[in-house]
Design an enzyme around this catalytic site. Structure first.
Site, PDB file in Angstrom:
ATOM      1  N   LYS A   1     -20.958  31.665  -9.575  1.00  0.00           N
ATOM      2  CA  LYS A   1     -19.546  31.819  -9.947  1.00  0.00           C
ATOM      3  C   LYS A   1     -18.775  32.627  -8.907  1.00  0.00           C
ATOM      4  O   LYS A   1     -19.313  33.556  -8.318  1.00  0.00           O
ATOM      5  CB  LYS A   1     -19.433  32.528 -11.306  1.00  0.00           C
ATOM      6  CG  LYS A   1     -19.952  31.723 -12.481  1.00  0.00           C
ATOM      7  CD  LYS A   1     -19.713  32.434 -13.801  1.00  0.00           C
ATOM      8  CE  LYS A   1     -20.189  31.570 -14.966  1.00  0.00           C
ATOM      9  NZ  LYS A   1     -19.939  32.213 -16.265  1.00  0.00           N
TER      10      LYS A   1
ATOM     11  N   GLY B   1     -13.401  27.192 -14.244  1.00  0.00           N
ATOM     12  CA  GLY B   1     -14.413  26.342 -13.609  1.00  0.00           C
ATOM     13  C   GLY B   1     -14.276  26.239 -12.096  1.00  0.00           C
ATOM     14  O   GLY B   1     -15.123  25.639 -11.441  1.00  0.00           O
TER      15      GLY B   1
ATOM     16  N   LYS C   1     -27.824  33.540 -15.153  1.00  0.00           N
ATOM     17  CA  LYS C   1     -28.700  32.513 -15.719  1.00  0.00           C
ATOM     18  C   LYS C   1     -27.802  31.436 -16.346  1.00  0.00           C
ATOM     19  O   LYS C   1     -26.783  31.756 -16.962  1.00  0.00           O
ATOM     20  CB  LYS C   1     -29.585  33.157 -16.795  1.00  0.00           C
ATOM     21  CG  LYS C   1     -30.583  32.220 -17.415  1.00  0.00           C
ATOM     22  CD  LYS C   1     -31.843  32.132 -16.603  1.00  0.00           C
ATOM     23  CE  LYS C   1     -32.777  31.059 -17.162  1.00  0.00           C
ATOM     24  NZ  LYS C   1     -33.890  30.810 -16.235  1.00  0.00           N
ATOM     25  N   TYR C   2     -28.174  30.156 -16.197  1.00  0.00           N
ATOM     26  CA  TYR C   2     -27.387  29.083 -16.790  1.00  0.00           C
ATOM     27  C   TYR C   2     -27.695  28.982 -18.283  1.00  0.00           C
ATOM     28  O   TYR C   2     -28.860  28.875 -18.677  1.00  0.00           O
ATOM     29  CB  TYR C   2     -27.708  27.759 -16.084  1.00  0.00           C
ATOM     30  CG  TYR C   2     -27.000  26.557 -16.670  1.00  0.00           C
ATOM     31  CD1 TYR C   2     -25.617  26.496 -16.693  1.00  0.00           C
ATOM     32  CD2 TYR C   2     -27.721  25.484 -17.185  1.00  0.00           C
ATOM     33  CE1 TYR C   2     -24.954  25.395 -17.224  1.00  0.00           C
ATOM     34  CE2 TYR C   2     -27.077  24.376 -17.712  1.00  0.00           C
ATOM     35  CZ  TYR C   2     -25.697  24.345 -17.732  1.00  0.00           C
ATOM     36  OH  TYR C   2     -25.047  23.260 -18.257  1.00  0.00           O
TER      37      TYR C   2
ATOM     38  N   GLU D   1     -13.803  36.528 -24.158  1.00  0.00           N
ATOM     39  CA  GLU D   1     -14.527  35.246 -24.202  1.00  0.00           C
ATOM     40  C   GLU D   1     -16.026  35.490 -24.190  1.00  0.00           C
ATOM     41  O   GLU D   1     -16.520  36.234 -23.342  1.00  0.00           O
ATOM     42  CB  GLU D   1     -14.221  34.426 -22.945  1.00  0.00           C
ATOM     43  CG  GLU D   1     -12.930  33.673 -22.949  1.00  0.00           C
ATOM     44  CD  GLU D   1     -12.804  32.813 -21.687  1.00  0.00           C
ATOM     45  OE1 GLU D   1     -11.671  32.458 -21.374  1.00  0.00           O
ATOM     46  OE2 GLU D   1     -13.819  32.515 -21.016  1.00  0.00           O
TER      47      GLU D   1
ATOM     48  N   ASN E   1      -9.345  37.636 -21.105  1.00  0.00           N
ATOM     49  CA  ASN E   1      -8.032  37.072 -20.784  1.00  0.00           C
ATOM     50  C   ASN E   1      -6.961  38.069 -21.196  1.00  0.00           C
ATOM     51  O   ASN E   1      -6.905  38.481 -22.350  1.00  0.00           O
ATOM     52  CB  ASN E   1      -7.812  35.747 -21.497  1.00  0.00           C
ATOM     53  CG  ASN E   1      -8.850  34.726 -21.067  1.00  0.00           C
ATOM     54  OD1 ASN E   1      -9.193  34.639 -19.891  1.00  0.00           O
ATOM     55  ND2 ASN E   1      -9.370  33.983 -22.016  1.00  0.00           N
TER      56      ASN E   1
ATOM     57  N   ARG F   1      -3.729  37.861 -21.542  1.00  0.00           N
ATOM     58  CA  ARG F   1      -2.442  37.238 -21.883  1.00  0.00           C
ATOM     59  C   ARG F   1      -2.499  36.725 -23.326  1.00  0.00           C
ATOM     60  O   ARG F   1      -3.568  36.688 -23.929  1.00  0.00           O
ATOM     61  CB  ARG F   1      -2.217  36.029 -20.970  1.00  0.00           C
ATOM     62  CG  ARG F   1      -3.353  35.012 -21.118  1.00  0.00           C
ATOM     63  CD  ARG F   1      -3.142  33.706 -20.398  1.00  0.00           C
ATOM     64  NE  ARG F   1      -4.131  32.725 -20.791  1.00  0.00           N
ATOM     65  CZ  ARG F   1      -5.364  32.636 -20.309  1.00  0.00           C
ATOM     66  NH1 ARG F   1      -5.775  33.491 -19.383  1.00  0.00           N
ATOM     67  NH2 ARG F   1      -6.201  31.709 -20.743  1.00  0.00           N
TER      68      ARG F   1
ATOM     69  N   VAL G   1      -2.764  29.848 -25.381  1.00  0.00           N
ATOM     70  CA  VAL G   1      -2.227  28.623 -25.981  1.00  0.00           C
ATOM     71  C   VAL G   1      -2.640  28.541 -27.455  1.00  0.00           C
ATOM     72  O   VAL G   1      -1.831  28.209 -28.324  1.00  0.00           O
ATOM     73  CB  VAL G   1      -2.753  27.381 -25.219  1.00  0.00           C
ATOM     74  CG1 VAL G   1      -2.298  26.097 -25.906  1.00  0.00           C
ATOM     75  CG2 VAL G   1      -2.315  27.399 -23.769  1.00  0.00           C
TER      76      VAL G   1
ATOM     77  N   ARG H   1      -4.080  19.919 -29.185  1.00  0.00           N
ATOM     78  CA  ARG H   1      -3.090  19.913 -28.099  1.00  0.00           C
ATOM     79  C   ARG H   1      -2.714  18.463 -27.799  1.00  0.00           C
ATOM     80  O   ARG H   1      -3.584  17.659 -27.439  1.00  0.00           O
ATOM     81  CB  ARG H   1      -3.679  20.524 -26.829  1.00  0.00           C
ATOM     82  CG  ARG H   1      -4.118  21.957 -26.995  1.00  0.00           C
ATOM     83  CD  ARG H   1      -4.534  22.514 -25.648  1.00  0.00           C
ATOM     84  NE  ARG H   1      -5.071  23.857 -25.786  1.00  0.00           N
ATOM     85  CZ  ARG H   1      -5.274  24.690 -24.772  1.00  0.00           C
ATOM     86  NH1 ARG H   1      -4.986  24.298 -23.531  1.00  0.00           N
ATOM     87  NH2 ARG H   1      -5.758  25.890 -24.974  1.00  0.00           N
TER      88      ARG H   1
HETATM   89  C1  MV4 Z   1     -21.241  29.469 -17.907  1.00  0.00           C
HETATM   90  C2  MV4 Z   1     -21.865  28.376 -18.541  1.00  0.00           C
HETATM   91  C3  MV4 Z   1     -23.230  28.424 -18.700  1.00  0.00           C
HETATM   92  N1  MV4 Z   1     -23.935  29.479 -18.240  1.00  0.00           N
HETATM   93  N2  MV4 Z   1     -21.987  30.503 -17.494  1.00  0.00           N
HETATM   94  C4  MV4 Z   1     -16.850  27.577 -17.608  1.00  0.00           C
HETATM   95  C5  MV4 Z   1     -15.571  28.229 -17.184  1.00  0.00           C
HETATM   96  C6  MV4 Z   1     -15.847  29.672 -17.000  1.00  0.00           C
HETATM   97  N3  MV4 Z   1     -14.933  30.463 -17.771  1.00  0.00           N
HETATM   98  C7  MV4 Z   1     -17.249  29.877 -17.432  1.00  0.00           C
HETATM   99  N4  MV4 Z   1     -17.816  28.589 -17.765  1.00  0.00           N
HETATM  100  C8  MV4 Z   1     -19.143  28.462 -18.070  1.00  0.00           C
HETATM  101  N5  MV4 Z   1     -19.922  29.517 -17.706  1.00  0.00           N
HETATM  102  C9  MV4 Z   1     -23.300  30.493 -17.645  1.00  0.00           C
HETATM  103  N6  MV4 Z   1     -24.028  31.520 -17.201  1.00  0.00           N
HETATM  104  C10 MV4 Z   1     -21.062  27.306 -18.948  1.00  0.00           C
HETATM  105  C11 MV4 Z   1     -19.700  27.337 -18.706  1.00  0.00           C
HETATM  106  C12 MV4 Z   1     -18.972  26.168 -19.119  1.00  0.00           C
HETATM  107  C13 MV4 Z   1     -18.060  26.193 -20.137  1.00  0.00           C
HETATM  108  C14 MV4 Z   1     -17.745  27.391 -20.786  1.00  0.00           C
HETATM  109  C15 MV4 Z   1     -16.826  27.414 -21.790  1.00  0.00           C
HETATM  110  C16 MV4 Z   1     -16.205  26.236 -22.183  1.00  0.00           C
HETATM  111  C17 MV4 Z   1     -16.487  25.058 -21.547  1.00  0.00           C
HETATM  112  C18 MV4 Z   1     -17.402  25.018 -20.523  1.00  0.00           C
HETATM  113  C19 MV4 Z   1     -17.689  23.801 -19.899  1.00  0.00           C
HETATM  114  C20 MV4 Z   1     -18.603  23.780 -18.895  1.00  0.00           C
HETATM  115  C21 MV4 Z   1     -19.232  24.957 -18.490  1.00  0.00           C
END
Ligand code: MV4
Length: 452
Positions: A158, A165, A201-202, A275, A290, A292, A295, A338
Site C-alpha cells: 500500500k 485503492g 498481510k492480505y 474504517e 476518514n 470528513r 456519502v 447510490r
Molecule cells: C486491504 C484488503 C485486504 N487486506 N488490506 C481497499 C482500499 C483501501 N482503503 C484498503 N483496501 C483493502 N485493503 C489488506 N491488508 C482489501 C482491501 C480491499 C477493499 C477494502 C474495502 C472495501 C473494498 C475493497 C475491495 C478490494 C480490496
C-alpha cells in the site's frame, strides 16, 4: 453560533448542507462553477457566488477563490462536504489563517491521518488492532521484499498517501513481488508525489465495516455504530447499510470502543469515520480514518435519529456534545443505494446528459438526498452520483423489501442509470441473506465486470 456558512461543494451534499443550515436558522452561501449556474445548490442557497470555470481545479478545488468568496460574502465558517477540499490539510490551514472556521477537524489531524503508514503506527501505539504487517514504512524493493518474507505471503502493498485503492497491489509470492511493488510505488509517485509504502498481510474476502464517531472540542467522543460498506465496485461503494448483518451487539460494543479509543488517541474533533476490515473469523483491523462527513452518513442518521451535518456545525461552533454514549440507541435497519448516471452494461461508463423526467418514491421511511430535477442538464465535469435513495425499516428484511419497492418506483428518464443494477443486487439471494464481502460484485455479477 455562526452567522453565515459557505458551502464549498456542489451536488446533493451541498443541498443537504444548505437544508441543515436553513433548519438551524443560519444563512448559507453556495459557491458554483460556470457549469453549475442552474444547479440546485446554486438556486437553493440564500446567496450564491461564482468561483470559476467548469473544471474542478479551476473552481471547487480553487482554494484562493473559495476563501476570497468567503471573505466577500462575510461567511464565518466553511463546510467542505466530501471529496474536493474536504480532506485537504492545506485548505483547513488556510481557513484557520483567514479566521474562518473549517467545519471538520484541524489541519494537523487531517494531515496526520492522510499519512496512512503514520496513522497505522499511531493506532498500534494506542492499542488499536491493525492488520498484521510492517511496523515501519518501506522505500526500496529490497527492504520491502525482506519485510514481505517476514510477514508471509500473500501481502498487500500500500502507498502511504494512497486511498481508494490507488497505489495498492496484492503479492502472492516472491515471484510477483518486485513488479507489484514497483508498480504500486510508481503509481504513488505519479499520483501523490510520495514513494512511501507499507506492507500488510492480505486479508481475504473481508467486509468493510466503518464506525461513525462524533467528537467535540472538549475531549468527549461517542460512536454511532457501524455501516457495512462491503458492496463496492473498483473501490466505489455501491450500497451501504446500518447496522451490519455480520455484527453482534458484543462485537459492536468492542469495535465501537476501539473506534472511540482511536479518535481519542489523535485528539480528534468533529465527525469522523474509523474504517475496519472484518475477516471471516470476525477479527477486525483498523485500516484508515476518514476525516470528513461521508456519502453514506444518512444510514447512520436513520438508525440513530441524529442529524450529522447539524452536529458537525454545532461542534465547529464550540458547543459540547449534547449526548453521551448511553444516550445513543440504534433503531431498525437502514439501506442506502447510490444512483449514478452511468451505464452498467458499458462497464459503468459515466453518461451525463439531460434528465427529461423524474419521479421519486416516498412514504414511510423513504428518504431521497439529491440535486436533480426534470430538465436538469448533468455537467460532464464532476462525479456521476445523482441521487441517494435511503430507506429505514424495523429490521433488515423489511428494509430490503422497502428498498426494492422504492427502487421499482423511482423513475429517471433521459439518461442511463444503475437503477436496475441496484435492484438486481437487492434481489440477490446472497445479499438477502446478508452474505456479503468486498468481492460480492465480482463473485455474483462478473458479467458486469469485464474480467475484473
Ligand atoms: C486491504 C484488503 C485486504 N487486506 N488490506 C481497499 C482500499 C483501501 N482503503 C484498503 N483496501 C483493502 N485493503 C489488506 N491488508 C482489501 C482491501 C480491499 C477493499 C477494502 C474495502 C472495501 C473494498 C475493497 C475491495 C478490494 C480490496
Amino acid at each position: 453560533m455562526f452567522r453565515k456558512i459557505l458551502i464549498a461543494n456542489r451536488g446533493e451534499i451541498a443541498v443537504r448542507i444548505i437544508r441543515a443550515c436553513r433548519e438551524m436558522g443560519i444563512p448559507s452561501v453556495a459557491v458554483y462553477s460556470e457549469a453549475d449556474r442552474d444547479s440546485l445548490h446554486t438556486l437553493l442557497a440564500d446567496e450564491a457566488i461564482c468561483i470559476g470555470p467548469a473544471p474542478s481545479d479551476k473552481s471547487y478545488l480553487n482554494m484562493e477563490q473559495i476563501l476570497a468568496a468567503a471573505a466577500a460574502m462575510k461567511a464565518e465558517a466553511i463546510h467542505p462536504g466530501f471529496g474536493f477540499l474536504s480532506e485537504n490539510a492545506k485548505f483547513a490551514e488556510l481557513c484557520e489563517k483567514c479566521n474562518i472556521a473549517f467545519i471538520g477537524p484541524s489541519a494537523e489531524i487531517i494531515h496526520r491521518m492522510g499519512n496512512k503508514s503514520e496513522a497505522r503506527k499511531t493506532m498500534t501505539e494506542a492499542g488499536v488492532p491493525v492488520v498484521p504487517g510492517g511496523k515501519e514504512p518501506v522505500y526500496t524493493v529490497e527492504e520491502a521484499r525482506k519485510m514481505a518474507e517476514e510477514i508471509g505471503y500473500p501481502v498487500m502493498i500500500k502507498a502511504s498517501s494512497g486511498g481508494g485503492g490507488k497505489g495498492m497491489r496484492i503479492s502472492y509470492g516472491p515471484e510477483d513481488f518486485d513488479g507489484n511493488f514497483q508498480n504500486a510505488q510508481m503509481e504513488s509517485v505519479k499520483g501523490f508525489s510520495d514513494d512511501t509504502m507499507y506492507l500488510e498481510k492480505y486479508v481475504e474476502r473481508p467486509r468493510h465495516i466503518e464506525f461513525q464517531i462524533l467528537a467535540d472540542k472538549y475531549g468527549h467522543v461517542v460512536h454511532l455504530g457501524e455501516r457495512d460498506c462491503s458492496i463496492q465496485r473498483r473501490h466505489q461503494k455501491v450500497l451501504e447499510e446500518a447496522p451490519s448483518a455480520a455484527i453482534s451487539p458484543e462485537l459492536r460494543k468492542k469495535m465501537g470502543e476501539t473506534a472511540v479509543r482511536a479518535a481519542k488517541a489523535v485528539g480528534y474533533e468533529n465527525a469522523g469515520t474509523i474504517e475496519f476490515l472484518l475477516d471471516k473469523d470476525k477479527h477486525f483491523y483498523f485500516m484508515e480514518m476518514n476525516t470528513r462527513i461521508q456519502v453514506e452518513h444518512p444510514v447512520t442518521e436513520m438508525v440513530t435519529g441524529l442529524d450529522l451535518i447539524k452536529e458537525q456545525i454545532r461542534i465547529a461552533a464550540g458547543e459540547p456534545l449534547g449526548m453521551t454514549q448511553d444516550d445513543i440507541k440504534l433503531h431498525g435497519h437502514a439501506i442506502e443505494c447510490r444512483i449514478n448516471a452511468e451505464n452498467p452494461s458499458k462497464n459503468f461508463m459515466p453518461c451525463p446528459g439531460r434528465i427529461t423526467n423524474v419521479h421519486v418514491p416516498g412514504g414511510n421511511g423513504v428518504r431521497i438526498d439529491s440535486h436533480i430535477y426534470s430538465d436538469y442538464q448533468i455537467p460532464p465535469n464532476y462525479d456521476s452520483m445523482l441521487l441517494k435513495l435511503i430507506v429505514h425499516g424495523s429490521d433488515r428484511e423489511s428494509a430490503v423489501a422497502k428498498m426494492r419497492s422504492a427502487l421499482g418506483e423511482l423513475v429517471i428518464e433521459g439518461i442511463e442509470t444503475n437503477l436496475d443494477f441496484q435492484f438486481e443486487i437487492l434481489s440477490h439471494e446472497a445479499y438477502q441473506k446478508g452474505d456479503t464481502n468486498t468481492h460480492f460484485i465480482q463473485t455474483y455479477f462478473s458479467e458486469y465486470c469485464g474480467g475484473k
